[in-house]
Design an enzyme around this catalytic site. Structure first.
Site, PDB file in Angstrom:
ATOM      1  N   HIS A  97       0.700  -1.185   0.149  1.00 28.22           N
ATOM      2  CA  HIS A  97      -0.250   0.011   0.041  1.00 28.22           C
ATOM      3  C   HIS A  97       0.657   1.398  -0.029  1.00 28.22           C
ATOM      4  O   HIS A  97       0.171   2.429  -0.245  1.00 28.22           O
ATOM      5  CB  HIS A  97      -0.908   0.013   1.272  1.00 28.22           C
ATOM      6  CG  HIS A  97      -2.292   0.711   0.789  1.00 28.22           C
ATOM      7  ND1 HIS A  97      -3.279   0.528   1.655  1.00 28.22           N
ATOM      8  CD2 HIS A  97      -2.788   1.404  -0.213  1.00 28.22           C
ATOM      9  CE1 HIS A  97      -4.478   1.051   1.141  1.00 28.22           C
ATOM     10  NE2 HIS A  97      -4.071   1.633  -0.090  1.00 28.22           N
ATOM     11  N   ASP A 122      -9.776  -0.300   3.685  1.00 28.14           N
ATOM     12  CA  ASP A 122      -8.480  -0.697   4.328  1.00 28.14           C
ATOM     13  C   ASP A 122      -8.868  -1.210   5.909  1.00 28.14           C
ATOM     14  O   ASP A 122      -9.649  -0.787   6.525  1.00 28.14           O
ATOM     15  CB  ASP A 122      -7.367   0.215   4.416  1.00 28.14           C
ATOM     16  CG  ASP A 122      -6.192  -0.354   4.374  1.00 28.14           C
ATOM     17  OD1 ASP A 122      -5.867  -1.340   5.096  1.00 28.14           O
ATOM     18  OD2 ASP A 122      -5.061   0.476   4.169  1.00 28.14           O
ATOM     19  N   HIS A 124      -6.411  -1.017   7.949  1.00 33.41           N
ATOM     20  CA  HIS A 124      -5.452  -0.184   8.658  1.00 33.41           C
ATOM     21  C   HIS A 124      -5.802   1.386   8.224  1.00 33.41           C
ATOM     22  O   HIS A 124      -5.926   1.554   7.037  1.00 33.41           O
ATOM     23  CB  HIS A 124      -4.110  -0.671   8.260  1.00 33.41           C
ATOM     24  CG  HIS A 124      -3.813  -2.037   8.590  1.00 33.41           C
ATOM     25  ND1 HIS A 124      -3.994  -2.978   7.607  1.00 33.41           N
ATOM     26  CD2 HIS A 124      -3.734  -2.782   9.632  1.00 33.41           C
ATOM     27  CE1 HIS A 124      -3.921  -4.227   8.139  1.00 33.41           C
ATOM     28  NE2 HIS A 124      -3.641  -4.224   9.387  1.00 33.41           N
ATOM     29  N   ASP A 126      -3.100   3.518   8.011  1.00 34.61           N
ATOM     30  CA  ASP A 126      -1.773   3.912   7.220  1.00 34.61           C
ATOM     31  C   ASP A 126      -1.412   5.443   7.354  1.00 34.61           C
ATOM     32  O   ASP A 126      -1.102   5.978   6.738  1.00 34.61           O
ATOM     33  CB  ASP A 126      -2.384   3.526   5.820  1.00 34.61           C
ATOM     34  CG  ASP A 126      -2.378   2.290   5.398  1.00 34.61           C
ATOM     35  OD1 ASP A 126      -2.115   1.182   6.097  1.00 34.61           O
ATOM     36  OD2 ASP A 126      -2.736   1.473   4.260  1.00 34.61           O
ATOM     37  N   HIS A 139       4.479   1.021   4.192  1.00 33.10           N
ATOM     38  CA  HIS A 139       3.075   0.687   3.965  1.00 33.10           C
ATOM     39  C   HIS A 139       2.227   1.067   5.017  1.00 33.10           C
ATOM     40  O   HIS A 139       0.886   1.116   4.411  1.00 33.10           O
ATOM     41  CB  HIS A 139       2.942  -0.732   3.412  1.00 33.10           C
ATOM     42  CG  HIS A 139       2.806  -1.875   4.442  1.00 33.10           C
ATOM     43  ND1 HIS A 139       2.394  -3.000   3.981  1.00 33.10           N
ATOM     44  CD2 HIS A 139       3.390  -1.903   5.656  1.00 33.10           C
ATOM     45  CE1 HIS A 139       2.322  -3.792   5.381  1.00 33.10           C
ATOM     46  NE2 HIS A 139       3.110  -3.121   5.991  1.00 33.10           N
ATOM     47  N   ASP A 241      -7.464  -1.548  -0.517  1.00 35.04           N
ATOM     48  CA  ASP A 241      -6.466  -2.620   0.291  1.00 35.04           C
ATOM     49  C   ASP A 241      -7.217  -3.996   0.446  1.00 35.04           C
ATOM     50  O   ASP A 241      -8.308  -3.826   1.457  1.00 35.04           O
ATOM     51  CB  ASP A 241      -5.966  -2.125   1.385  1.00 35.04           C
ATOM     52  CG  ASP A 241      -4.952  -3.066   2.249  1.00 35.04           C
ATOM     53  OD1 ASP A 241      -4.907  -4.186   1.871  1.00 35.04           O
ATOM     54  OD2 ASP A 241      -3.858  -2.467   2.860  1.00 35.04           O
ATOM     55  N   ASP A 243      -7.020  -6.356   2.438  1.00 34.71           N
ATOM     56  CA  ASP A 243      -7.226  -6.695   3.830  1.00 34.71           C
ATOM     57  C   ASP A 243      -8.455  -6.048   4.467  1.00 34.71           C
ATOM     58  O   ASP A 243      -8.707  -5.932   5.704  1.00 34.71           O
ATOM     59  CB  ASP A 243      -5.778  -6.658   4.454  1.00 34.71           C
ATOM     60  CG  ASP A 243      -5.440  -5.111   4.901  1.00 34.71           C
ATOM     61  OD1 ASP A 243      -6.441  -4.144   4.908  1.00 34.71           O
ATOM     62  OD2 ASP A 243      -4.291  -4.706   5.033  1.00 34.71           O
ATOM     63  N   GLU A 287      -2.176  -5.056  -1.829  1.00 29.94           N
ATOM     64  CA  GLU A 287      -1.638  -5.910  -0.678  1.00 29.94           C
ATOM     65  C   GLU A 287      -2.194  -7.537  -1.208  1.00 29.94           C
ATOM     66  O   GLU A 287      -2.632  -8.118  -0.259  1.00 29.94           O
ATOM     67  CB  GLU A 287      -2.388  -5.518   0.588  1.00 29.94           C
ATOM     68  CG  GLU A 287      -1.526  -4.137   0.979  1.00 29.94           C
ATOM     69  CD  GLU A 287      -0.031  -4.309   1.678  1.00 29.94           C
ATOM     70  OE1 GLU A 287       0.377  -5.601   1.622  1.00 29.94           O
ATOM     71  OE2 GLU A 287       0.339  -3.135   1.906  1.00 29.94           O
TER      72      GLU A 287
HETATM   73 MN   LIG Z   1      -3.293  -0.450   3.816  1.00 28.51          MN
END
Ligand SMILES: [Mn+2]
Length: 318
Positions: A97, A122, A124, A126, A139, A241, A243, A287
């Protein structure tokens, strides 16, 4: 009339585990297994990666291989800018990412006077910086790059002066800094954050459409709310992303899998609706890591389904 162009950016310099550079190949395998001409029918551009740097230790523990990332970003900016100036739509397939900050820099280079909104789908946030990162993996930092943040308030690291200089240079790649306003950022599915990121989310009131809210309201209403929140933006970039999706329902084929995420259906419905929006000027998917996939190539299969439907929607719109 504009066309979709595929930009492939296999950089995985920002990831903590190896294999995200193979995510694009994993998508290609799915397309070929299904006899889908996705990779054959669009013009494709390849970002020059610096992944050979992974064969050597990094000397920058709080922003690992930031020196190589600067080169990757420069190259990404040139390609994104070129695609946009040809009046084509950049569909970006990336490794980790951290690539997204280069893409946003390229969009800013191509549209210097436009107000760019970001939908960040996402697990996360980030939002780390070299001053706050627990891992040093870039990332976890791309949004701080484009927002021009340091978050000194939550600092736990003292990066060396070289890293400080490179970090400031990274923010400036593509022209100006910051590239987006913090009010023009929306999170979807963010659920695995650390305290320096939580502090930024609180400080700036960053809107996060968490998974329970998406499930309760439904994706149509969430899309309307996102549209309303970002209504003053001229253009919208969507960063997906994988995830963001539930690691049990889908697979662990991503660098940092997280449970309790979006279902593939929810992710697909949102991504299709983003693609219908006339302001949506770029979509990136990141990702996918087939080396970590506990269900053979399932993450790429699910991602390819979403990608294909996005592309069908885009084709109707462009
Ligand atoms: Mn990410």
């Amino acid at each position: 009339m504009s066309q979709i162009n595929i930009i492939e950016n296999p950089s995985e310099l920002g990831a903590g585990t190896r294999g995200a550079s193979l995510g694009i190949g994993a998508l290609q395998v799915v397309a070929r297994q299904r006899k889908d001409d996705f990779f054959g029918k669009y013009e494709r551009f390849l970002v020059q990666d610096q992944n050979d740097m992974l064969d050597f230790p990094t000397v920058y523990p709080f922003a690992k291989r930031i020196d190589g990332l600067a080169e990757v970003y420069q190259n990404t900016v040139d390609i994104v800018d070129f695609v946009v100036k040809q009046n084509n739509f950049p569909l970006v397939l990336s490794g980790d990412h951290s690539c997204a900050a280069g893409t946003i820099a390229g969009l800013k280079r191509a549209y210097p006077t436009k107000r760019l909104g970001v939908i960040w789908v996402d697990a996360h946030a980030d939002l780390h910086t070299p001053y706050t990162t627990p891992s040093g993996n870039v990332h976890g930092m791309p949004l701080s790059v484009v927002l021009g943040l340091n978050n000194h308030e939550c600092a736990s690291n003292v990066p060396n002066p070289n890293v400080v200089d490179m970090w400031e240079e990274l923010k400036l790649i593509g022209g100006s800094s910051p590239k987006i306003e913090i009010n023009d950022l929306v999170f979807v599915s963010v659920r695995d954050t650390e305290s320096p990121e939580d502090e930024l989310i609180r400080r700036y009131g960053i809107r996060n459409f968490e998974v329970p809210e998406v499930r309760e309201k439904g994706t149509d209403i969430v899309f309307q709310e996102i549209k309303n929140k970002l209504k003053d933006c001229d253009l919208i970039y969507v960063s997906f992303d994988v995830d963001s999706m539930d690691s049990i329902l889908v697979s662990k084929g991503t660098g940092t899998p997280v449970e309790n995420g979006l279902t593939p259906e929810e992710a697909e419905s949102l991504m299709i609706q983003f693609a219908t929006w006339d302001k949506c000027c770029c979509i990136e998917i990141v990702e996918i890591n087939p080396c970590l996939d506990n269900k053979v190539n399932r993450m790429a299969e699910v991602a390819f389904d979403i990608l294909s439907k996005c592309v069908n929607t885009l084709e109707k719109r462009l």
